[in-house]
Design an enzyme around this catalytic site. Structure first.
Site, PDB file in Angstrom:
ATOM      1  N   SER A  39      -1.843  -1.353  -5.082  1.00 51.56           N
ATOM      2  CA  SER A  39      -0.987  -1.321  -3.895  1.00 51.56           C
ATOM      3  C   SER A  39      -0.087  -0.083  -3.940  1.00 51.56           C
ATOM      4  O   SER A  39      -0.401   0.876  -4.643  1.00 51.56           O
ATOM      5  CB  SER A  39      -0.167  -2.613  -3.806  1.00 51.56           C
ATOM      6  OG  SER A  39       0.439  -2.722  -2.541  1.00 51.56           O
ATOM      7  N   ASN A  40       1.007  -0.095  -3.209  1.00 56.10           N
ATOM      8  CA  ASN A  40       1.947   1.042  -3.180  1.00 56.10           C
ATOM      9  C   ASN A  40       3.344   0.508  -2.853  1.00 56.10           C
ATOM     10  O   ASN A  40       3.481  -0.674  -2.510  1.00 56.10           O
ATOM     11  CB  ASN A  40       1.464   2.071  -2.148  1.00 56.10           C
ATOM     12  CG  ASN A  40       1.386   1.451  -0.769  1.00 56.10           C
ATOM     13  OD1 ASN A  40       2.402   1.092  -0.183  1.00 56.10           O
ATOM     14  ND2 ASN A  40       0.180   1.274  -0.253  1.00 56.10           N
ATOM     15  N   PRO A  41       4.370   1.355  -2.955  1.00 58.26           N
ATOM     16  CA  PRO A  41       5.752   0.828  -2.843  1.00 58.26           C
ATOM     17  C   PRO A  41       6.259   0.615  -1.415  1.00 58.26           C
ATOM     18  O   PRO A  41       7.465   0.477  -1.217  1.00 58.26           O
ATOM     19  CB  PRO A  41       6.597   1.898  -3.527  1.00 58.26           C
ATOM     20  CG  PRO A  41       5.691   2.988  -3.943  1.00 58.26           C
ATOM     21  CD  PRO A  41       4.364   2.785  -3.307  1.00 58.26           C
TER      22      PRO A  41
END
Ligand code: PMT
Length: 233
Positions: A39-41
């Site tokens: 995923s990513n932030p």
């Protein structure tokens, strides 16, 4: 039915409240096994702020959101999704009825080729992970855009921000793109603040200086509505 009035630099703009606005927000999760994902932030703050601003302008708003920890927005029809494939399916379904679509979501470009049904043990976990490409949702929407529909993307970049964003504007057949320099720690992913550059055809560009995402969202929407609706009148 009714209208909402927006004060632009040129005139007072009448925004029809029949405008249907579709927004994507947040990250996607691409599962490796039941306890691990890629995923990513992205926090969803930028997308939720745009949804709120669109609702405040009287638009009818549908928000397609990846997993985020934000409170639901009153008066916004919110659909929760997890993976890029889920988001693609939902966006394609909703896009048919949308007048204005804005994709702020940070969609994972790749997903694991294999997903394990059971938790992989430390000893079984592969040290290199085969990946496959996820669909480019925005690009797909660009190919399906009908006359009258407006499509806006965001570009999260760490170098050559403006050039790369302009390339995406053209490649994805967008009306406008919001270039976001995510190399800065005081803005972008997860932050409450953002500073962005709105880019459009004929070398159009407008900077929105560092401010709360709620303010940036209003500025982006006001500008887009001015460019779109003033031209239509
Ligand atoms: O959620 P926050 O914490 O508030 O952070 C906001 C943000 C940094 C996520 C947001 O401002 C932002 O920049 N969003 C774009 C993130 C991104 O994925 O950028 P990109 O340059 O990789 O993608 C360009 C565009 O294509 C985006 O509109 C994206 O939604 C879309 N895309 C990308 C990949 C893909 N497979 N499908 C897509 O539709």
């Amino acid at each position: 039915m009714g209208s909402c009035y927006l004060s632009s630099s040129l005139s007072i703009l009448k925004i029809p409240t029949t405008i249907r606005c579709l927004i994507s927000a947040g990250p996607t999760r691409e599962w490796i096994d039941p306890v691990r994902f890629i995923s990513n932030p992205s926090s969803g703050k930028m997308g939720f702020a745009i949804a709120q601003a669109a609702r405040n302008l009287g638009m009818s708003v549908t928000l397609v959101s990846g997993p985020v920890a934000l409170s639901p927005l009153h008066g916004v029809d919110t659909i929760h999704v997890e993976t890029a494939i889920d988001m693609k399916n939902e966006m394609l379904k909703q896009f048919e009825h949308a007048d204005l679509t804005i994709m702020t979501a940070a969609v994972s470009d790749h997903r694991p080729r294999f997903q394990s049904e059971h938790k992989l043990s430390k000893d079984n976990f592969p040290l290199s992970l085969p990946l496959e490409k996820n669909p480019d949702i925005l690009k797909l929407l660009g190919t399906q855009k009908k006359p009258g529909q407006r499509l806006v993307g965001f570009a999260a970049e760490t170098e050559n921000v403006m050039e790369t964003a302009r390339k995406k504007l053209i490649e994805k057949k967008l009306d406008w793109i919001v270039a976001n320099d995510v190399s800065r720690i005081d803005q972008g992913f997860s932050s409450d603040l953002n500073e962005v550059l709105l880019l459009g055809p004929n070398d159009f560009q407008k900077r929105f200086n560092l401010a709360e995402k709620t303010i940036i969202a209003e500025e982006i929407l006001n500008e887009i509505c001015s460019l779109w609706l003033e031209k239509a009148h």
